[in-house]
Write an enzyme that holds these catalytic residues in place. Sequence first.
Site, PDB file in Angstrom:
ATOM      1  N   CYS C  52      34.911   0.639  57.774  1.00  0.00           N
ATOM      2  CA  CYS C  52      33.657   0.842  58.370  1.00  0.00           C
ATOM      3  C   CYS C  52      33.669   2.190  59.065  1.00  0.00           C
ATOM      4  O   CYS C  52      32.623   2.491  59.810  1.00  0.00           O
ATOM      5  CB  CYS C  52      33.195  -0.211  59.151  1.00  0.00           C
ATOM      6  SG  CYS C  52      34.094  -0.301  60.840  1.00  0.00           S
ATOM      7  N   CYS C  55      37.651   2.843  62.803  1.00  0.00           N
ATOM      8  CA  CYS C  55      39.162   3.238  63.452  1.00  0.00           C
ATOM      9  C   CYS C  55      38.949   4.736  63.668  1.00  0.00           C
ATOM     10  O   CYS C  55      39.531   5.287  64.737  1.00  0.00           O
ATOM     11  CB  CYS C  55      40.214   3.231  62.417  1.00  0.00           C
ATOM     12  SG  CYS C  55      40.167   1.452  61.971  1.00  0.00           S
ATOM     13  N   CYS C 156      42.212  -3.625  58.959  1.00  0.00           N
ATOM     14  CA  CYS C 156      42.089  -3.746  57.319  1.00  0.00           C
ATOM     15  C   CYS C 156      43.183  -3.090  56.619  1.00  0.00           C
ATOM     16  O   CYS C 156      43.723  -3.631  55.704  1.00  0.00           O
ATOM     17  CB  CYS C 156      40.732  -2.993  57.136  1.00  0.00           C
ATOM     18  SG  CYS C 156      39.195  -3.515  57.594  1.00  0.00           S
ATOM     19  N   CYS C 190      40.793  -3.888  65.466  1.00  0.00           N
ATOM     20  CA  CYS C 190      39.474  -3.892  64.808  1.00  0.00           C
ATOM     21  C   CYS C 190      38.608  -2.960  65.935  1.00  0.00           C
ATOM     22  O   CYS C 190      37.678  -3.916  66.450  1.00  0.00           O
ATOM     23  CB  CYS C 190      39.067  -5.085  64.184  1.00  0.00           C
ATOM     24  SG  CYS C 190      37.772  -4.532  63.231  1.00  0.00           S
ATOM     25  N   HIS C 227      46.886 -13.011  76.493  1.00  0.00           N
ATOM     26  CA  HIS C 227      46.786 -14.211  77.310  1.00  0.00           C
ATOM     27  C   HIS C 227      47.642 -14.268  78.872  1.00  0.00           C
ATOM     28  O   HIS C 227      47.370 -14.432  79.712  1.00  0.00           O
ATOM     29  CB  HIS C 227      47.194 -15.595  76.687  1.00  0.00           C
ATOM     30  CG  HIS C 227      46.913 -16.675  77.580  1.00  0.00           C
ATOM     31  ND1 HIS C 227      45.602 -17.206  78.074  1.00  0.00           N
ATOM     32  CD2 HIS C 227      47.729 -17.907  77.553  1.00  0.00           C
ATOM     33  CE1 HIS C 227      45.656 -18.270  78.552  1.00  0.00           C
ATOM     34  NE2 HIS C 227      47.061 -18.909  78.527  1.00  0.00           N
ATOM     35  N   CYS C 230      46.607 -11.459  81.054  1.00  0.00           N
ATOM     36  CA  CYS C 230      44.900 -11.455  81.356  1.00  0.00           C
ATOM     37  C   CYS C 230      45.087 -11.354  82.963  1.00  0.00           C
ATOM     38  O   CYS C 230      45.567 -12.487  83.617  1.00  0.00           O
ATOM     39  CB  CYS C 230      44.654 -12.811  80.600  1.00  0.00           C
ATOM     40  SG  CYS C 230      42.565 -12.610  80.793  1.00  0.00           S
ATOM     41  N   CYS C 250      38.452 -18.847  82.863  1.00  0.00           N
ATOM     42  CA  CYS C 250      39.208 -18.739  81.853  1.00  0.00           C
ATOM     43  C   CYS C 250      38.325 -18.722  80.625  1.00  0.00           C
ATOM     44  O   CYS C 250      37.362 -19.761  80.611  1.00  0.00           O
ATOM     45  CB  CYS C 250      40.436 -19.382  81.794  1.00  0.00           C
ATOM     46  SG  CYS C 250      41.190 -19.333  80.140  1.00  0.00           S
ATOM     47  N   CYS C 256      38.247 -17.778  73.236  1.00  0.00           N
ATOM     48  CA  CYS C 256      39.260 -16.796  73.492  1.00  0.00           C
ATOM     49  C   CYS C 256      40.616 -16.926  72.645  1.00  0.00           C
ATOM     50  O   CYS C 256      41.188 -18.253  72.698  1.00  0.00           O
ATOM     51  CB  CYS C 256      39.532 -16.489  74.912  1.00  0.00           C
ATOM     52  SG  CYS C 256      40.645 -15.211  75.159  1.00  0.00           S
ATOM     53  N   CYS C 265      45.708  -4.747  75.861  1.00  0.00           N
ATOM     54  CA  CYS C 265      44.496  -4.599  76.279  1.00  0.00           C
ATOM     55  C   CYS C 265      44.179  -4.813  77.904  1.00  0.00           C
ATOM     56  O   CYS C 265      43.428  -4.141  78.143  1.00  0.00           O
ATOM     57  CB  CYS C 265      43.439  -5.319  75.299  1.00  0.00           C
ATOM     58  SG  CYS C 265      43.458  -5.172  73.592  1.00  0.00           S
ATOM     59  N   CYS C 277      37.068  -6.443  76.214  1.00  0.00           N
ATOM     60  CA  CYS C 277      36.441  -7.637  75.611  1.00  0.00           C
ATOM     61  C   CYS C 277      36.360  -8.740  76.905  1.00  0.00           C
ATOM     62  O   CYS C 277      35.249  -9.079  76.874  1.00  0.00           O
ATOM     63  CB  CYS C 277      37.071  -8.179  74.245  1.00  0.00           C
ATOM     64  SG  CYS C 277      37.562  -6.957  73.287  1.00  0.00           S
ATOM     65  N   CYS C 284      38.442 -12.859  73.606  1.00  0.00           N
ATOM     66  CA  CYS C 284      39.075 -12.048  72.726  1.00  0.00           C
ATOM     67  C   CYS C 284      38.901 -12.581  71.361  1.00  0.00           C
ATOM     68  O   CYS C 284      39.066 -13.672  71.201  1.00  0.00           O
ATOM     69  CB  CYS C 284      40.633 -12.004  72.997  1.00  0.00           C
ATOM     70  SG  CYS C 284      41.708 -11.501  71.846  1.00  0.00           S
ATOM     71  N   CYS C 287      41.717  -9.423  67.305  1.00  0.00           N
ATOM     72  CA  CYS C 287      41.505  -8.508  66.347  1.00  0.00           C
ATOM     73  C   CYS C 287      42.865  -7.926  65.852  1.00  0.00           C
ATOM     74  O   CYS C 287      42.957  -7.237  64.778  1.00  0.00           O
ATOM     75  CB  CYS C 287      40.451  -7.489  66.544  1.00  0.00           C
ATOM     76  SG  CYS C 287      40.958  -6.215  67.908  1.00  0.00           S
TER      77      CYS C 287
END
Lengths: 451, 210, 353
Positions: C52, C55, C156, C190, C227, C230, C250, C256, C265, C277, C284, C287
């Site tokens: 798409c 990236c 991908c 992603c 997790h 987090c 949570c 999630c 992340c 996210c 989450c 991805c």
Amino acid sequence: MPEKLVIHPLNRGTRPVRIELETEAGRVVKAKAGTTYYWDFTSSLQGKDPLDAVQLTQRTSGADFVSHAVAACRALEDIAGIKPSGMMKLTRNILLSLDMVHGHITHFYQNVLPDYIPYPGGGPFHGGVGDFRLPADAAGLMLKNMWKSFEIRRLVQKMMAVAGGKAPHIFSVIFGAVTYRLNTSDIVKMASVLKEISLFINNEYSDDLARIEDTYREYFQIGAGTSNFLAVGEFPQKEQADFLIPAKAAMDFIPTDLEKNRISVDYSGSWFEIQDGQESSPLTHTTPVPGKPGGYSWVKGAVYDSRPHQVGAMARMVLAGNPVVARLGNRAASVLGRYRARLEESRMLVKLIAGWLEQLDPEENPAAEAAGLPKEGEAVGFAEASQGSVAHYVSIRKRKIERYNVLDPFSWNLCPTTRNGLQGPVEQALVGTAVSGPDVPVETLRVVRSF
Amino acid sequence: MARDLYYHTLPARILHWVNAANIGLLTTTGLYIRDPETFPFFAGMDIARKIHFIAMYLIIYGILIRIYYSYVSQDYRELLFRIRDIKGFPALVKYYLFLSKELPDYGKYNPGQKFLYNLWAVLVFFQAFTGFALYFPNVSAGLTRMLGGPLLFRQVHFLLTWVFIVTVALHIYLSFLGGWTVVKSMITGYFPEGEHMQPSSEPAGISEKI
Amino acid sequence: MKPISRRKFLKLCSASALAMGLSQSWALTVVEAFRKAAAGDPPILWIQGSACNGCSGSLLNTAHPGIRELLTEIINLSFHPGFSCEAGNLLTGHLTRTAADHRGKFILVVEGAIPRADDGMFNLAGEDSSGRPVALISLLKDLSEKARTVIAVGSCATFGGVAAARPNPADCAGLETIIGVSKVLNVSGCPPHPDWIVGTLAHLLLFGQPPIDDFGRPKLFYRGLIHDNCPRRQYFDNSIFARRFGDEGCLLELGCKGPLTNGDCPTRLWNEASSWCVGANAPCIGCTDPSFPDLTMPFFKRMPEIKGPGITATADAIGIGLGAATAVGLTAHLAGNYLAGRIGKKKGQEDDI
């Protein structure tokens, strides 16, 4: 004797395009334009949780993802009978318009500019198409602005991340709500970044486009495309029911209100097979068949009243009656007209975003009145994207997706030749364009990349 | 009245209750970790997870010791489910479906019991395998992925828990059905000679009319 | 400036260093080190498959170093379809020439999945010199053979991602399936975080192949579980769960996939540490995981459904159903025992006792 010319891939857009031209006496007499890879979520969404469509369909495009998220939500909310709350409308408007501003800036500096100024070479910027007429100092300045545009587009995505979690592909837009409530510090942060973006649009971007307009005036006459325009309507206002950009379709420059059931899909030039005929309702079951006779593109042809329509900033600005674009008259449908419409829309959007940020009330409930998704239903959700209109068709059975179809801007602008022999906007725009040389047909490149 | 036989040795009894306690804790904490609102057994996730992660080691040690003990004490001869035990099943099924009045004499444990106890040892192994794959997600990530990925492991882990719940419920029910003597024998170790672990329909009641 | 040590580099790459505000020193030190390493100048060729374009969009968001610095001073990105000023044919121009000139030296970066069905007809990359269409899969097989290192960017290109979501009519697959697991360095996501792409390239240029996990991803970025790191972990430990979007708590109950997903992340954050996210109160979606998206869907439900032959029921329903069936069965059996006279008062027994 017509000569055949193939340009594949015609790159730098969100998806590579293949064009096949027949030229005679230095002009294009016949054109075919399409994409050459399958990118479709119709089949993978079947049987899935309807809420997943919001995330999965964003991956239709790395540039217009907010529009896909919003369109998917609107379709589901239509089925559930949910009226979006004020907070939802504003947050989605902000995200959507940021996405569109991002699309316009990227389009001009990454997609268009290399066709007008020579690049120094080295790095990824190799090659060049010729016909560079701008003086060296102006070209140098524009090259500098190109680099700055990357910074600006990064800031736009940063703003989207503040309201949406991350970008590309945002998270806060979901069925029936926006998950994130923008607080005062977010609003202040976004407003200050927005100033920088707005300055860039009103100075560098405006000046650079003006330079190209002055030097390449004949491109107001090149690449008209269809005289039918379409916009699905965008930016619901906080209190009023109507859209800022109306939902209208214009046939030969005469606009009428959009009737959504007159939209259908024409698969005659696409590598998709359907059960009966080649034009159908958007929810008809399709199968991808790469070798289909008569097919030459992976784009599904979206038609209104069986006729291809142009979508995008130009169509929106014409239908919304933007004064600058209106002054161009019929010349709006041209290579330079489309650039101009994108700039004018960006200018309008940054003003609107500033207004919406002021209207946001951090105390307000970000969710709509709670309402679940019914077990059965069918609806369409529309949204506008930088490149044009997006429509998501969905039918639900037993609370699972039964059918799904996405019509993106490509479906409209890159609509393959229909069963009635009507060519899509890009193809029509190509016909009649001069071809200066067989190696570097710069005019055709500029025409295709103007969409 | 008949004299009492020394039926369950002390180590066997201790291991039985330790393992029972661990399985009870693992099941309740497990259900809580999965869905604390449907199964509100604990005050917080933290304590539930701590108990789960301590008991998971204890159950593995407990089962290993039990297997070792059954070899040392040679009681695996009575416990191990063998192919020939399958032949005993029809009579067992008939008895539990009230088609026959009495259980045949299988020796200390009937084929159903053997099967159940052996099954638990195997289930604990599977639970340990799936559980550790989730507990140390990066250690054998490749193997986990090859076998279907952590999401599948979570589902298997959860569904096997329900196999435990169902079979343990059956075990408890049948023990109480046997009466206080059966339950008592697992505490004191003694069971009266000549008594049956499961009740018989002798002398005839309603079943005679059937 | 002294050349950067690998230990220092790893420290700078780690998300905690970024969070502590060391990003400036990362920029200075690494850029300087990069400049030196870039003397070797392996060209990087970036190919887009079925994707798409997200990236590439994410790469442009790189902040330290910025994209201008990255492209002009640091890496030698010699080909990228989003920047090339060349007109038309991919296969007879700059790309092919560079690949031939730098055989065994260039780095191939692939974004997007590779369709395998119908001899790759679902993605035609261009035409060869005689005008015949060339499928992406054959172009990539050819290029990856000539490349020194192959990097797959995005879910991908690594594992198939959304392109390979069932039923996958184009039979899309990740690069590792096409050319072999051991030959690809995977940067999943992603889209992937720009730091993950740039950091992987940096490690490759400065110190060679980075240590990888079981899925061929650099451990540097994909080591921890979302997790575990987090910021909402405390909610989980105290079993405070968000039931509606926008609630504190949570997000496990809202679907999630953090407990299954690797990535940094939560500490690195996205778009110049603006948010992420879960920061936007959204779960989450897993991805970066090889199972994305087939097994991480439904994104907004706690566990994916089990697909059995002809049945569709959630694991909870199966579990609770089994429990209920047991209760009913045992009660019925108990009643049967009473009726059969096996327990309760027995006529003849009184004499014995």
